[in-house]
Design a protein around this motif. Structure first.
Motif, PDB file in Angstrom:
ATOM      1  N   SER A   2      10.828  11.151 -39.585  1.00  0.00           N
ATOM      2  CA  SER A   2      10.659  12.584 -39.395  1.00  0.00           C
ATOM      3  C   SER A   2      12.017  13.241 -39.581  1.00  0.00           C
ATOM      4  O   SER A   2      13.037  12.576 -39.625  1.00  0.00           O
ATOM      5  CB  SER A   2      10.146  12.869 -37.992  1.00  0.00           C
ATOM      6  N   SER A   3      12.004  14.560 -39.680  1.00  0.00           N
ATOM      7  CA  SER A   3      13.295  15.211 -39.855  1.00  0.00           C
ATOM      8  C   SER A   3      13.716  15.923 -38.583  1.00  0.00           C
ATOM      9  O   SER A   3      14.398  16.932 -38.628  1.00  0.00           O
ATOM     10  CB  SER A   3      13.236  16.166 -41.033  1.00  0.00           C
ATOM     11  N   PHE A   4      13.251  15.418 -37.468  1.00  0.00           N
ATOM     12  CA  PHE A   4      13.738  15.939 -36.195  1.00  0.00           C
ATOM     13  C   PHE A   4      15.152  15.419 -35.963  1.00  0.00           C
ATOM     14  O   PHE A   4      15.485  14.310 -36.355  1.00  0.00           O
ATOM     15  CB  PHE A   4      12.845  15.476 -35.046  1.00  0.00           C
ATOM     16  N   GLU A   5      15.934  16.236 -35.303  1.00  0.00           N
ATOM     17  CA  GLU A   5      17.282  15.809 -34.892  1.00  0.00           C
ATOM     18  C   GLU A   5      17.154  14.584 -33.983  1.00  0.00           C
ATOM     19  O   GLU A   5      16.415  14.633 -32.999  1.00  0.00           O
ATOM     20  CB  GLU A   5      17.857  16.992 -34.096  1.00  0.00           C
ATOM     21  N   PRO A   6      17.839  13.470 -34.300  1.00  0.00           N
ATOM     22  CA  PRO A   6      17.700  12.299 -33.415  1.00  0.00           C
ATOM     23  C   PRO A   6      18.196  12.614 -32.003  1.00  0.00           C
ATOM     24  O   PRO A   6      19.269  13.189 -31.834  1.00  0.00           O
ATOM     25  CB  PRO A   6      18.600  11.238 -34.061  1.00  0.00           C
ATOM     26  N   TYR A 141      12.153  17.814 -24.761  1.00  0.00           N
ATOM     27  CA  TYR A 141      13.415  17.851 -25.537  1.00  0.00           C
ATOM     28  C   TYR A 141      13.182  17.471 -26.989  1.00  0.00           C
ATOM     29  O   TYR A 141      14.126  17.266 -27.738  1.00  0.00           O
ATOM     30  CB  TYR A 141      14.453  16.895 -24.905  1.00  0.00           C
ATOM     31  N   ARG A 142      11.932  17.285 -27.347  1.00  0.00           N
ATOM     32  CA  ARG A 142      11.567  16.748 -28.660  1.00  0.00           C
ATOM     33  C   ARG A 142      12.374  15.471 -28.951  1.00  0.00           C
ATOM     34  O   ARG A 142      12.949  15.282 -30.028  1.00  0.00           O
ATOM     35  CB  ARG A 142      11.735  17.819 -29.735  1.00  0.00           C
ATOM     36  N   GLY A 143      12.404  14.601 -27.944  1.00  0.00           N
ATOM     37  CA  GLY A 143      13.140  13.328 -28.044  1.00  0.00           C
ATOM     38  C   GLY A 143      12.529  12.436 -29.121  1.00  0.00           C
ATOM     39  O   GLY A 143      11.311  12.377 -29.260  1.00  0.00           O
ATOM     40  N   THR A 144      13.392  11.781 -29.879  1.00  0.00           N
ATOM     41  CA  THR A 144      12.898  10.961 -30.996  1.00  0.00           C
ATOM     42  C   THR A 144      12.953   9.466 -30.704  1.00  0.00           C
ATOM     43  O   THR A 144      12.214   8.694 -31.306  1.00  0.00           O
ATOM     44  CB  THR A 144      13.725  11.228 -32.278  1.00  0.00           C
ATOM     45  N   HIS A 145      13.865   9.038 -29.813  1.00  0.00           N
ATOM     46  CA  HIS A 145      14.034   7.608 -29.540  1.00  0.00           C
ATOM     47  C   HIS A 145      14.086   7.367 -28.035  1.00  0.00           C
ATOM     48  O   HIS A 145      14.807   8.069 -27.320  1.00  0.00           O
ATOM     49  CB  HIS A 145      15.326   7.082 -30.181  1.00  0.00           C
ATOM     50  N   GLY A 180       7.009  24.608 -37.506  1.00  0.00           N
ATOM     51  CA  GLY A 180       6.704  23.228 -37.922  1.00  0.00           C
ATOM     52  C   GLY A 180       7.914  22.501 -38.476  1.00  0.00           C
ATOM     53  O   GLY A 180       8.797  23.091 -39.079  1.00  0.00           O
ATOM     54  N   VAL A 181       7.912  21.225 -38.237  1.00  0.00           N
ATOM     55  CA  VAL A 181       8.924  20.324 -38.793  1.00  0.00           C
ATOM     56  C   VAL A 181       8.127  19.231 -39.487  1.00  0.00           C
ATOM     57  O   VAL A 181       7.097  18.803 -38.969  1.00  0.00           O
ATOM     58  CB  VAL A 181       9.779  19.719 -37.636  1.00  0.00           C
ATOM     59  N   PRO A 182       8.554  18.772 -40.678  1.00  0.00           N
ATOM     60  CA  PRO A 182       7.767  17.722 -41.345  1.00  0.00           C
ATOM     61  C   PRO A 182       7.722  16.438 -40.512  1.00  0.00           C
ATOM     62  O   PRO A 182       8.750  15.937 -40.077  1.00  0.00           O
ATOM     63  CB  PRO A 182       8.518  17.468 -42.652  1.00  0.00           C
ATOM     64  N   VAL A 183       6.503  15.977 -40.247  1.00  0.00           N
ATOM     65  CA  VAL A 183       6.310  14.732 -39.497  1.00  0.00           C
ATOM     66  C   VAL A 183       5.474  13.807 -40.365  1.00  0.00           C
ATOM     67  O   VAL A 183       4.455  14.212 -40.912  1.00  0.00           O
ATOM     68  CB  VAL A 183       5.514  14.957 -38.179  1.00  0.00           C
ATOM     69  N   PHE A 194       5.893  18.499 -32.435  1.00  0.00           N
ATOM     70  CA  PHE A 194       6.490  17.403 -31.677  1.00  0.00           C
ATOM     71  C   PHE A 194       6.722  16.190 -32.572  1.00  0.00           C
ATOM     72  O   PHE A 194       5.880  15.867 -33.403  1.00  0.00           O
ATOM     73  CB  PHE A 194       5.577  16.988 -30.518  1.00  0.00           C
ATOM     74  N   PRO A 195       7.843  15.491 -32.376  1.00  0.00           N
ATOM     75  CA  PRO A 195       8.071  14.240 -33.127  1.00  0.00           C
ATOM     76  C   PRO A 195       7.182  13.129 -32.586  1.00  0.00           C
ATOM     77  O   PRO A 195       6.730  13.194 -31.440  1.00  0.00           O
ATOM     78  CB  PRO A 195       9.538  13.923 -32.826  1.00  0.00           C
TER      79      PRO A 195
END
Ligand code: TYM
Length: 354
Positions: A2-6, A141-145, A180-183, A194-195
């Motif tokens: 995804s292109s969310f900020e890690p 926090y739209r956490g990715t990891h 939207g963010v590309p997921v 959301f990621p």
């Protein structure tokens, strides 16, 4: 991808003593990830309420987890350390997720079944809805990891399911509002808010087992204190518990395949590998063919060397609760700014006037 900020998020419950399992499965990874990521580490006191702790125990427990984070080497200035209840957006988003997640999804959660036991009617509603709050912790926090031990895997899958359903249910509106963010979902790229969070569960210590029974997880809530190493144990306690740890009569194998039917041996080798920052293969290269009477003292020495400085620093920090409280308050202030932004967007998406 995804292109969310890690962004790394994880949490620890302030119930009971922290164990070697919590340290090796989670906190040690929190420390390592600080080098490469922005991290948010949370003492999840609202989650602890699901098992109705005594108020003073909850307060002391919250401070002691924060002290463990700091003593282990988490930097609360570069990263964010706080207690969950101070950032009310976690609970607010959890309510919205209560309305996204399905009963059937939660009914499958093995941790609820284990914790509720036979008396499900008497379990708190909070214990049942627990994974929704956990999803909110991460996604506010739209956490990715998310670094965790193996036992949290199913909860993190649920967090992905919630994110995906939310993204699907509101996809048009997310697009219309430009949020939207590309997921990536399978082969498709969709616009999501959301990621789909990735669990970080790897290494030799994703599931540390009880020292008394290699088929049971090492846990804060095991009635036998000999089953676990607590982060605050003295050097003597650690040595005694390792000496008394259940084993089998065979020597250690020289290949990991030889650990397959030997849960206790596998566990002790895994603990050694994690503490020494190496692999089980490397440990067996060194100790293969040796008896537990030789391996256990080496393991005890290593455990004491790695854990004693943390225990000592925790004890020192716990004498200055004002300092711990100010770290948590400062972290909460910074976390609130991020969480509020997400909540404001979520409210617009779902149609809550704000
Ligand atoms: P908790 O407080 O039970 O455990 C904290 C972390 O320690 C890991 N862990 C273990 N790892 C290896 N071996 C073991 N024996 C062992 N015992 C515990 C857990 O996997 C966990 O990573 N629901 C979570 C807390 C939480 C959370 C979150 C985690 C709330 N919100 C959001 C991540 C993201 C829990 O009860 O962990």
């Amino acid at each position: 991808m995804s292109s969310f900020e890690p962004l790394v998020f994880s949490g620890v419950q302030p119930t009971g003593n922290l164990t070697l399992g919590n340290y090796l499965g989670a906190i040690r990874k929190f420390v390592a990830l600080q080098e490469s990521h922005n991290c948010i580490y949370c003492v999840v006191d609202l989650h602890a309420l699901t098992v109705n702790p005594k108020p003073q125990e909850l307060i002391d427990g919250t401070r002691s987890i924060a002290a463990a984070f700091l003593a282990a080497g988490i930097d609360p200035v570069k990263h964010i350390v706080f207690n969950q209840s101070r950032v009310y957006q976690h609970a607010e988003l959890a309510w919205i997720f209560n309305c996204v997640a399905r009963m059937g999804w939660l009914n499958r959660m093995t941790q609820f079944k284990e914790k509720a036991g036979k008396d499900r009617e008497n379990a708190s509603v909070g214990l049942f809805a627990y994974p929704n709050l956990m999803a909110a912790d991460i996604l506010v926090y739209r956490g990715t990891h998310v670094p965790v031990g193996e036992d949290q895997k199913q909860h993190l899958e649920l967090a992905r399911d919630i994110a995906q359903k939310f993204n699907n249910d509101y996809s048009e509106r997310i697009g219309d509002l430009g949020l939207g963010v590309p997921v990536q979902v399978g082969d498709e790229t969709v616009n999501g808010f959301f990621p789909l969070t990735e669990p970080l569960i790897e290494g030799p210590a994703t599931r540390i087992m009880s020292l008394r029974d290699g088929t049971k997880k090492m846990s804060k809530s095991d009635p036998s204190d000999l089953s676990r190493i607590n982060l605050t144990d003295t050097a003597d306690d650690i040595a005694k518990k390792i000496r008394k740890a259940k084993t089998d009569p065979e020597a250690l194998p020289s290949e990991t395949a030889g650990l397959a039917e030997r849960p206790e041996a596998n566990n002790l080798v895994g603990i050694y590998a994690a503490l020494a920052d190496t692999t089980k293969e490397a440990v067996l290269n060194e100790f293969g063919g040796q008896q537990f009477s030789a391996f256990k003292p080496a393991l005890a020495d290593l455990a004491v060397t790695k854990l004693s400085p943390i225990a000592e620093e925790m004890r020192r920090l716990m004498t200055d609760t004002a300092h711990i409280d100010s770290v948590l308050a400062n972290g909460a202030e910074r976390a609130s700014v991020l969480a509020e932004k997400t909540l404001a967007d979520v409210k617009r998406i779902v149609g809550l006037l704000a």
